[in-house]
Design a protein around this motif. Sequence first.
Motif, PDB file in Angstrom:
ATOM      1  N   THR A 179      51.965  82.010  52.481  1.00 53.55           N
ATOM      2  CA  THR A 179      53.433  81.955  53.010  1.00 53.55           C
ATOM      3  C   THR A 179      53.437  81.238  53.462  1.00 53.55           C
ATOM      4  OG1 THR A 179      52.418  83.201  54.930  1.00 53.55           O
ATOM      5  CG2 THR A 179      52.689  84.633  52.936  1.00 53.55           C
ATOM      6  N   ILE A 180      52.419  80.419  54.022  1.00 54.23           N
ATOM      7  CA  ILE A 180      52.797  78.918  54.247  1.00 54.23           C
ATOM      8  C   ILE A 180      53.556  77.638  54.416  1.00 54.23           C
ATOM      9  CG2 ILE A 180      51.404  76.292  55.556  1.00 54.23           C
ATOM     10  CD1 ILE A 180      49.122  78.397  55.863  1.00 54.23           C
ATOM     11  N   ASP A 181      54.987  77.296  54.545  1.00 50.36           N
ATOM     12  CA  ASP A 181      56.065  76.576  54.187  1.00 50.36           C
ATOM     13  C   ASP A 181      56.147  75.285  54.865  1.00 50.36           C
ATOM     14  OD1 ASP A 181      56.650  77.073  57.052  1.00 50.36           O
ATOM     15  OD2 ASP A 181      58.324  78.094  56.099  1.00 50.36           O
ATOM     16  N   GLU A 182      54.847  75.332  55.848  1.00 48.48           N
ATOM     17  CA  GLU A 182      54.662  73.495  56.274  1.00 48.48           C
ATOM     18  C   GLU A 182      53.442  72.653  55.374  1.00 48.48           C
ATOM     19  OE1 GLU A 182      52.472  71.185  59.863  1.00 48.48           O
ATOM     20  OE2 GLU A 182      53.062  73.570  60.302  1.00 48.48           O
ATOM     21  N   PRO A 183      54.281  71.989  54.739  1.00 46.59           N
ATOM     22  CA  PRO A 183      53.598  71.213  53.843  1.00 46.59           C
ATOM     23  C   PRO A 183      51.765  70.612  54.326  1.00 46.59           C
ATOM     24  CG  PRO A 183      55.483  70.471  53.685  1.00 46.59           C
ATOM     25  CD  PRO A 183      55.540  71.568  54.825  1.00 46.59           C
ATOM     26  N   GLU A 184      51.678  70.665  55.804  1.00 50.54           N
ATOM     27  CA  GLU A 184      50.650  69.304  55.714  1.00 50.54           C
ATOM     28  C   GLU A 184      49.533  70.683  56.369  1.00 50.54           C
ATOM     29  OE1 GLU A 184      49.602  66.292  55.148  1.00 50.54           O
ATOM     30  OE2 GLU A 184      50.783  65.462  54.518  1.00 50.54           O
ATOM     31  N   LEU A 185      50.168  71.744  56.061  1.00 49.76           N
ATOM     32  CA  LEU A 185      48.899  72.750  56.582  1.00 49.76           C
ATOM     33  C   LEU A 185      48.756  73.266  55.284  1.00 49.76           C
ATOM     34  CD1 LEU A 185      47.480  74.545  58.522  1.00 49.76           C
ATOM     35  CD2 LEU A 185      49.935  75.834  58.787  1.00 49.76           C
ATOM     36  N   ALA A 186      49.679  73.687  54.113  1.00 51.46           N
ATOM     37  CA  ALA A 186      49.102  73.675  53.589  1.00 51.46           C
ATOM     38  C   ALA A 186      48.114  73.205  52.457  1.00 51.46           C
ATOM     39  CB  ALA A 186      51.266  74.720  52.155  1.00 51.46           C
ATOM     40  N   ARG A 187      48.628  72.147  52.280  1.00 53.45           N
ATOM     41  CA  ARG A 187      47.295  70.981  52.180  1.00 53.45           C
ATOM     42  C   ARG A 187      46.028  71.280  52.900  1.00 53.45           C
ATOM     43  NH1 ARG A 187      49.052  67.237  48.796  1.00 53.45           N
ATOM     44  NH2 ARG A 187      46.949  66.064  49.243  1.00 53.45           N
ATOM     45  N   THR A 188      46.103  71.074  53.796  1.00 50.22           N
ATOM     46  CA  THR A 188      44.370  71.612  54.585  1.00 50.22           C
ATOM     47  C   THR A 188      44.459  73.010  54.491  1.00 50.22           C
ATOM     48  OG1 THR A 188      45.588  69.731  56.059  1.00 50.22           O
ATOM     49  CG2 THR A 188      43.878  71.184  56.901  1.00 50.22           C
ATOM     50  N   SER A 189      45.303  73.963  54.457  1.00 49.52           N
ATOM     51  CA  SER A 189      44.611  74.787  54.096  1.00 49.52           C
ATOM     52  C   SER A 189      44.062  75.433  52.757  1.00 49.52           C
ATOM     53  CB  SER A 189      45.352  76.561  54.203  1.00 49.52           C
ATOM     54  OG  SER A 189      46.085  76.404  53.818  1.00 49.52           O
ATOM     55  N   ALA A 190      44.100  75.104  52.037  1.00 45.37           N
ATOM     56  CA  ALA A 190      43.686  74.441  50.499  1.00 45.37           C
ATOM     57  C   ALA A 190      43.112  73.812  50.435  1.00 45.37           C
ATOM     58  CB  ALA A 190      44.623  74.190  49.715  1.00 45.37           C
TER      59      ALA A 190
END
Length: 610
Positions: free
Chosen positions: A560-571
């Motif tokens: 559900t993360i919509d912040e691109p950098e945070l999405a990349r980091t979590s992946a």
Amino acid sequence: MTLPDTAADRTFQVDLRGLVDLLSHHLYSSPRVYLRELMQNAVDALTARHGLEPAAPAEASGIRLYADGSVVRVEDDGVGLTEADVHTFLATIGRSSKRAERIAEQRGDFIGQFGIGLLSCFLVADEIHVLSRSDRTPDAPVVEWRGRGDGSYTVRTLPASARPRPGTTVTLTPRADAGEWTRPAQVHALACHFGSLLRHPVTFDDGTGGPGAPVNPEPAPWARTYPTPGARSRALAAYGEEVFGFTPLDTIELDLPAVGLKGIACVLPEAVPAGRRHGHRVHVKGMLLSEQAEEILPDWAFFVRCVVDAESLRPTASRESLYEDDTLAAVRDALAERLRDWIARAAASDPELLGRFLQAHHLAVKSLAVHDDEILRMLLPWLPFETTDGHCTLDEFARTHRTVLVTSSVEEFRQVAAIASAAGLGVVNGGYTYDRELVHRLPEIRPEATVADLDPATLTAHLDPVDRETELAAAAYLAQARDALAVFDCDVALRTFQPASAPALLVDSREARHERTRSRLAREQQGGVWGDILGALHQEAPRAQLILNQLNPLVRTAVTIDEPELARTSAEALYGQAAMLSRRPLRPAESSLINRSFLDLLAHALRKDS
């Protein structure tokens, strides 16, 4: 004008001190062998006398040792030497009285094969004194020979009273630096070490006035009689423990009449490292030849240690190992067959013993089963393997899983074990030595079983897809994750699987990684010769797959993360965690990613709290 031919034959000049130094540093493992050589010469002299004179008196059968700290003496009542023998055999290096034509027919009865044994005495003494009287010549005089370390010697004859009976006495005056090997207690210990199984009685006298101590008071344990089979078994086990220092799991009697070999194999009670070979104690005609004779058994038999006595094995020049010839090869094969027979008997009649044996030595048996169909049929169902049901036998595992899947590496098994178990798949770890090959042979023993290699497609086919609505809602996050992990040639998918505690599964294989590395090199070397070679081999490289588990609360939050950098980091963090759980070696880029993603998530959490 023709020049006269003035060439003349000459003899080699031998530096005896140099030759003794060569023996001590390159032929013999230790100066202690001097006593073995003297005892061996005595045994051969007794053998020769009884061969030429079967009715020789009974007293002409023993060997007497004496050591009081100032001299070491070895005496026998054997065939003895004439004055001509002394000149021929003691004064000529490399020639042996045992090769004389008149006793050649007894050749097979002698321990030694070489005429350099007496020289070993110069390892501990500067002078050798030999007093001998021949049994072959009536009224033969006593001959005295003194050899010195500088290469000189003297010979003289003495009256018969100097030695009333036929035989030979060899006396050494030890050097001051040889006390380690010539002290009375050490001489006695060496005599027991080398001569404990000799057929001729050996006694030792330390000069204190007491009766001579027997060195070999009893015959070999396998040559004795016992009241019951149980008593025999216990006696052999006790002998094995005395010799090797461990209580055998079992003892296996060895008997090869064709080469006159008898002995025992002691089964080690604990596992040994794969491929490690123990030395075995080999006696030849009763005399200890070697304590580290690895060549007597095949490589796979590292679960036993043997002590044997043989008549027909051929020693090397140092008489400390066995000569590799057809006889030794045949003995090795025959002893291997005895070990197979023991395993077969245990499998047929003693399951408890077999279980203890396999618990300790399953790797040795696996190595044998790979090449031995009979052992494979007997023991494959009993052998333990690492599976998704825990450690169990293939027989137990095949009863639960009609289709047995096997991985090609330990790494792949660890990647999929928990997920496959939850999905009801039966997977065996085929990454250990011999395991994959043996599992694939299971249908030969259990025709109803099916065995196949596990591949990523087999596993992912058993993971449940998410519904369409959930897939669409996570599409943006999955796209960000694929972009972040593209550098690792890794695709990302969303599935549901058990256990729910597992956030992600990294499905990859060593072969796939190698293929991707080769493809990358081909792209980097475009235009060069190496690039042409790799390009010709190029095929679409299989990609790794990071499968996210929709049942896991962390994953449900992440998608559900919509912040691109945070999405990349979590992946990246999910990829790093899955890579570590796979227990495969991490590449430098992966280690860097794990550190970076952890710090980025920590920084994000701190910013959020502030």
